[in-house]
Write an enzyme that holds these catalytic residues in place. Structure first.
Site, short mmCIF file in Angstrom:
data_model
loop_
_atom_site.label_atom_id
_atom_site.label_comp_id
_atom_site.label_asym_id
_atom_site.label_seq_id
_atom_site.Cartn_x
_atom_site.Cartn_y
_atom_site.Cartn_z
N GLU A 1 35.45 7.08 -13.45
CA GLU A 1 35.48 8.40 -14.06
C GLU A 1 36.74 9.09 -13.57
O GLU A 1 36.90 9.33 -12.37
CB GLU A 1 34.24 9.19 -13.63
CG GLU A 1 33.38 9.64 -14.78
CD GLU A 1 32.22 10.50 -14.30
OE1 GLU A 1 32.47 11.67 -13.93
OE2 GLU A 1 31.10 10.00 -14.28
N ASP B 1 32.20 21.94 -11.35
CA ASP B 1 32.70 21.36 -10.11
C ASP B 1 32.55 22.29 -8.92
O ASP B 1 32.80 23.50 -9.00
CB ASP B 1 34.19 21.00 -10.26
CG ASP B 1 34.40 19.91 -11.29
OD1 ASP B 1 33.56 19.00 -11.35
OD2 ASP B 1 35.39 19.97 -12.03
#
EC number: 4.2.1.20
Length: 268
Positions: free
Chosen positions: A41, A52
């Protein structure tokens, strides 16, 4: 996207394109392949990363300082391929950069540079129809996310899933967590009951003990923040030519230590 046909649970590492330096990202990807990664990824740095946590946010800031963009991240995949990276690469990007680059151009560029799939965490499933269509036309897998809050939508999301289905282990942003929710295993069982593609779990998975517990409940484990934190710790050594090789070896060994429980695990 062709996934490994081995009977091992997939190790799916996440790193940020351009972190800590664009050329080093390529070497880190190769180290992860050596460590046994099934899929990579590759995160695209973004100034407003809603999904995030602090560790990956700092990585994005480091990459942005080196002028990493969505276009450059896609082109970095070609360089990885030339250097010997053979595993599938999933591009993890937010929707706004795709929109600014141009949706059709984005997929054309991704296909040209041998990207295998795309994951857009801030694009709700119900609003992703056009993007999923463009992705399919380009020969890329559009990776869907399913979260514990998606209970009444699991069947629908699973029916449209491509490549693998990404299960979010817990609510909130990415990061390192000491424990995983008790209800996670029931959630994974429900997703697997509806999914026609492999089921991977991510967000907060950072210890080999957690992976040991999870391996019998999923087909793949996504590890991001723990690896990105290790990159942050090794950044100075990775920058210098004379210390880079040893730093890459240390990074690879760290990755292998995390996923040791997967090495002899058979898929259900």
């Amino acid at each position: 996207m062709k996934l490994s046909t081995t009977n091992k649970t997939m190790f799916i590492p996440f790193i940020v394109a351009g972190d800590p330096y664009p050329d080093v990202t390529v070497e880190l990807a190769l180290a992860l392949q050596q460590a046994g990664a099934s899929i990579l990824e590759l995160g695209v740095p973004y100034s407003d990363p809603l999904a995030d946590g602090p560790i990956i946010q700092r990585a994005a800031q480091r990459a942005l300082k080196h002028e990493m963009t969505l276009k450059k991240a896609i082109e970095l995949v070609s360089l990885m391929r030339k250097k010997g990276l053979k595993i599938p690469i999933i591009l993890f990007t937010y929707y706004n950069p795709v929109l600014q680059l141009g949706e059709e151009y984005f997929f054309a560029l991704a296909r040209k540079n041998n990207v295998d799939g795309v994951l857009i965490p801030d694009l709700p499933f119900e609003e992703s129809g056009h993007i999923r269509q463009l992705s399919e036309q380009s020969g890329l897998s559009f990776i869907s996310l399913v979260a514990p809050t998606s209970r009444n939508r699991i069947k629908k999301i699973a029916s449209e899933a491509q490549g693998f289905l990404y299960c979010v282990s817990s609510l909130g942003v990415t990061g390192i967590r000491d424990t995983l929710p008790n209800e996670l295993y029931e959630f994974l069982a429900e997703v697997k009951a509806h999914s026609r593609v492999p089921v991977a779990v991510g967000f907060g998975i950072s210890r080999s003990e957690q992976i040991q517990t999870l391996k019998d409940h999923c087909d793949g484990v996504v590890i991001g923040s723990a690896l990105v934190q290790k990159i942050e710790q090794l950044a100075d050594c990775l920058k210098q030519e004379e210390t880079r090789k040893d730093a890459l070896i240390e990074f690879q060994q760290y990755a292998q230590s995390l996923v040791e429980p997967l090495q002899c695990n058979e898929m259900r």
